[in-house]
Write an enzyme that holds these catalytic residues in place. Structure first.
Site, PDB file in Angstrom:
ATOM      1  N   SER A 169       0.836  -1.193   0.000  1.00 55.76           N
ATOM      2  CA  SER A 169       0.000   0.000   0.000  1.00 55.76           C
ATOM      3  C   SER A 169       0.879   1.256   0.000  1.00 55.76           C
ATOM      4  O   SER A 169       1.682   1.453  -0.906  1.00 55.76           O
ATOM      5  CB  SER A 169      -0.952  -0.041   1.194  1.00 55.76           C
ATOM      6  OG  SER A 169      -1.891   0.998   1.142  1.00 55.76           O
ATOM      7  N   ASP A 406      -9.510  -3.146  -6.027  1.00 57.57           N
ATOM      8  CA  ASP A 406      -8.899  -2.420  -4.906  1.00 57.57           C
ATOM      9  C   ASP A 406      -9.697  -1.145  -4.631  1.00 57.57           C
ATOM     10  O   ASP A 406      -9.907  -0.331  -5.526  1.00 57.57           O
ATOM     11  CB  ASP A 406      -7.448  -2.072  -5.264  1.00 57.57           C
ATOM     12  CG  ASP A 406      -6.616  -1.689  -4.053  1.00 57.57           C
ATOM     13  OD1 ASP A 406      -7.158  -1.072  -3.122  1.00 57.57           O
ATOM     14  OD2 ASP A 406      -5.405  -2.020  -4.042  1.00 57.57           O
ATOM     15  N   HIS A 434      -7.403  -5.193  -1.219  1.00 55.48           N
ATOM     16  CA  HIS A 434      -6.209  -4.425  -0.880  1.00 55.48           C
ATOM     17  C   HIS A 434      -5.315  -5.118   0.143  1.00 55.48           C
ATOM     18  O   HIS A 434      -4.100  -4.943   0.136  1.00 55.48           O
ATOM     19  CB  HIS A 434      -6.631  -3.047  -0.354  1.00 55.48           C
ATOM     20  CG  HIS A 434      -5.506  -2.092  -0.173  1.00 55.48           C
ATOM     21  ND1 HIS A 434      -4.809  -1.549  -1.228  1.00 55.48           N
ATOM     22  CD2 HIS A 434      -4.931  -1.580   0.952  1.00 55.48           C
ATOM     23  CE1 HIS A 434      -3.872  -0.738  -0.772  1.00 55.48           C
ATOM     24  NE2 HIS A 434      -3.913  -0.742   0.545  1.00 55.48           N
TER      25      HIS A 434
END
Length: 457
Positions: A169, A406, A434
Site C-alpha cells: 500500500s 482495490d 487491498h
C-alpha cells in the site's frame, strides 16, 4: 540523486527464539530535515530478523551475523507503525528464500519519534507544527531507508551493498519514490497494492475511489438487503437529539457521518461481513434498548480508529501532492456523489478511505490538532514524490501486484504507473482486495516471486 549520509546506530539488542527467529532491535539517529542535516535528529526504530540456527554457544550465535541479502519491508499508512517480524505471515516465506528482513517503524510512527497530539505540541506553535509534519512523507522516509542501508551494509562487498524492498500500500508508494530518486540503493522491488498514481494532486484519485466505494456499497446491500432499513434506523437514532450527542468510549462523538466511515472496511477481505456485524448489533441495540451499548460502541470505535493515526489523518491527501494544496479534496468532491447523502431516500451508502475536515471536531484526539490540519490542507508547497523520467529508464527489477477491485488504490491509475516503470512485471487479480498480502499471503507472495524467477523469451 543526492548523497545521503549513513545513519548513526544508537542501540542494538538481539533476541533469540530457539529454532525460530533471530530478532535484533535497532535504534538509529537520522536528520530530521535532510535539506538541513545539522538542524536536529530523529530517532528511528527497526527490527531485523534472520533464521535462528541453534549453536552450542548462544553467544557465538550473537557475535556472527551472516551477510545475507536484505529485504526491507515498508508497511501501509501513512503513519502506521510496523508490527514485530513474527506477527507477519510472510516473514518465514521470505527468510526461506535466503533473505534477512528489516521491519521499519517509518518516521513518526511506533518508536520512530512518534507524532501524536502531545508530542507534536512540544514542537512549538501551530505554524511550526504544520511545517514539521511536512517532513513525514515518502521522500523523507526513503532517505531514512538510504541512511540505514548504508549503515547496515557498510561491511558488505561493494557489489552486494544494495537491498531489496517490499512495499504494501503506502509502502509501495514509498517504493516508487525510492525508485525515482535513489535507485542506486535497490536490488529489486516487490510492491503489493502500492503503485502510486503518477499525479500531482488528489482530486482525480478521490473521483475514482468514490466510484469504487459505490460499487462496494452495492455489493454490501446485495448481500444484506435487510441492512438498508437497519442503517437508516441507526442514522436516524444518531441524528435524533443532535448529531454527535452519542459519545464513544474515547469521548469522541458518534455522529452519523462518523458512523458512515465504517465503510472503509469494505476494502478488506471479509469487510462486507464485518460492516454487517456492526450494523446488526447497533440496530438491535437501538430497537431493544433505545441506545447503543458499550460493546457495540467499542466495535464502531475500533473500525474508525483515526485518533491513533494522526499522521494518517493529516497527511493522507498530501501524499498525492506536488505544487498544489489538497484543500480537503475528498470533502470537496463528496457532494458530487449523492449516494453518500445521509438524507437519501434510497440506501445510505458508507464512505471509504477518505479524510474529512469535520473529523477534527468529532474525534477526541484529532480535535487537538484541528488548526494544524487546516494549515497543512491549505499548503501548496509540496515537493516531488516521483520522477517519470527516471522511472521510464528504470533498471531495477520491479514486481507488482495490482488488484482490479482495490478500493484504496485505483486499478486504472495503478496500471498506468506500471506501464510508466520500465521493466515492471505485474500480477493482476480480480479475486483479491487491498489486504491480499495478509488475507491471501501464500498466493500473492508466491506470484510475485514467480515473476522474479520467470524468464521471458
Amino acid at each position: 540523486m543526492s548523497k545521503i549520509a549513513a545513519a548513526q546506530i544508537v542501540e542494538q539488542r538481539i533476541h533469540l527464539v530457539p529454532g525460530k527467529l533471530r530478532i535484533t532491535e535497532h535504534f538509529f539517529d537520522v536528520p530530521k530535515d535532510y535539506s538541513k542535516p545539522d538542524a536536529g535528529k530523529l530517532r528511528i526504530f527497526a527490527r531485523s530478523v534472520q533464521k535462528h540456527e541453534a549453536t552450542a554457544d548462544p553467544e557465538d550465535e550473537k557475535a556472527k551475523p551472516k551477510q545475507l541479502p536484505w529485504m526491507v519491508y515498508l508497511n501501509g499508512g501513512p503513519g502506521m507503525s510496523c508490527r514485530s517480524p513474527e506477527a507477519h505471515p510472510w516473514t518465514h516465506t521470505v527468510l526461506d528464500k535466503g533473505y534477512q528482513m528489516l521491519y521499519l517503524d517509518q518516521r513518526g510512527t511506533g518508536m520512530s519519534s512518534p507524532v501524536t497530539a502531545s508530542t507534536l505540541g512540544l514542537r512549538g506553535d501551530n505554524a511550526v507544527q504544520a511545517r514539521y509534519l511536512k517532513l513525514f512523507r515518502a521522500d523523507s522516509i526513503v532517505k531514512d531507508c538510504e541512511a540505514i542501508r548504508q549503515t547496515l551494509l557498510k561491511d558488505y562487498p561493494e557489489e552486494k551493498k544494495k537491498w531489496s524492498i517490499m512495499g504494501q500500500s503506502f509502502g509501495g508508494f514509498c517504493g516508487i519514490t525510492y525508485l525515482s530518486f535513489h535507485p542506486q540503493g535497490i536490488r529489486e522491488a516487490f510492491l503489493y497494492g502500492g503503485l502510486q498514481p503518477l499525479i500531482h494532486g488528489p482530486d482525480e484519485v478521490y473521483r475514482r475511489l468514490y466510484r469504487k466505494v459505490i460499487q462496494r456499497n452495492r455489493a454490501y446491500y446485495d448481500k444484506y438487503p435487510e441492512d438498508v432499513d437497519r442503517v437508516k434506523v441507526i442514522v436516524r437514532f444518531l441524528q435524533r437529539f443532535g448529531d454527535g450527542t452519542v459519545k464513544l468510549p474515547s469521548e469522541g462523538k458518534l455522529s452519523a457521518r462518523r458512523f458512515q466511515q465504517i465503510g472503509a472496511l469494505f476494502g478488506f477481505h471479509g469487510g462486507i461481513d464485518l460492516v454487517h456485524d456492526i450494523v446488526l448489533h447497533a440496530a438491535y441495540d437501538v430497537e431493544q434498548f433505545g441506545h447503543i451499548t458499550r460493546p457495540t460502541l467499542s466495535s464502531i470505535e475500533r473500525a474508525t480508529g483515526f485518533d491513533d493515526a494522526l499522521i494518517y489523518s493529516i497527511l493522507h491527501e498530501p501524499i498525492y501532492c506536488e505544487g498544489t494544496a489538497p484543500n480537503w479534496s475528498a470533502h470537496r468532491l463528496q457532494n458530487d456523489y449523492q449516494e453518500f447523502n445521509l438524507q437519501s431516500e434510497g440506501p445510505i451508502y458508507f464512505t471509504g478511505e477518505m479524510i474529512y475536515p469535520w473529523m477534527f471536531e468529532d474525534y477526541s484526539e484529532l480535535r487537538k490538532v484541528q488548526d494544524v490540519a487546516n494549515r497543512v490542507a491549505a499548503d501548496p508547497a509540496w515537493g516531488p514524490l516521483f520522477d517519470k523520467t527516471q522511472l521510464a529508464k528504470n533498471e531495477v527489477p520491479v514486481y507488482a501486484a495490482i488488484y482490479i477491485d482495490d478500493m484504496y488504490v485505483d486499478y486504472g491509475l495503478a496500471s498506468e504507473t506500471a506501464l510508466a516503470i520500465k521493466g515492471c512485471k505485474t500480477f493482476v487479480s480480480n479475486v483479491m482486495y487491498h489486504d491480499a498480502i495478509r488475507a491471501k499471503m501464500d498466493e500473492v507472495v508466491k506470484q510475485l516471486f514467480a515473476l522474479k524467477e520467470d524468464t521471458l523469451d
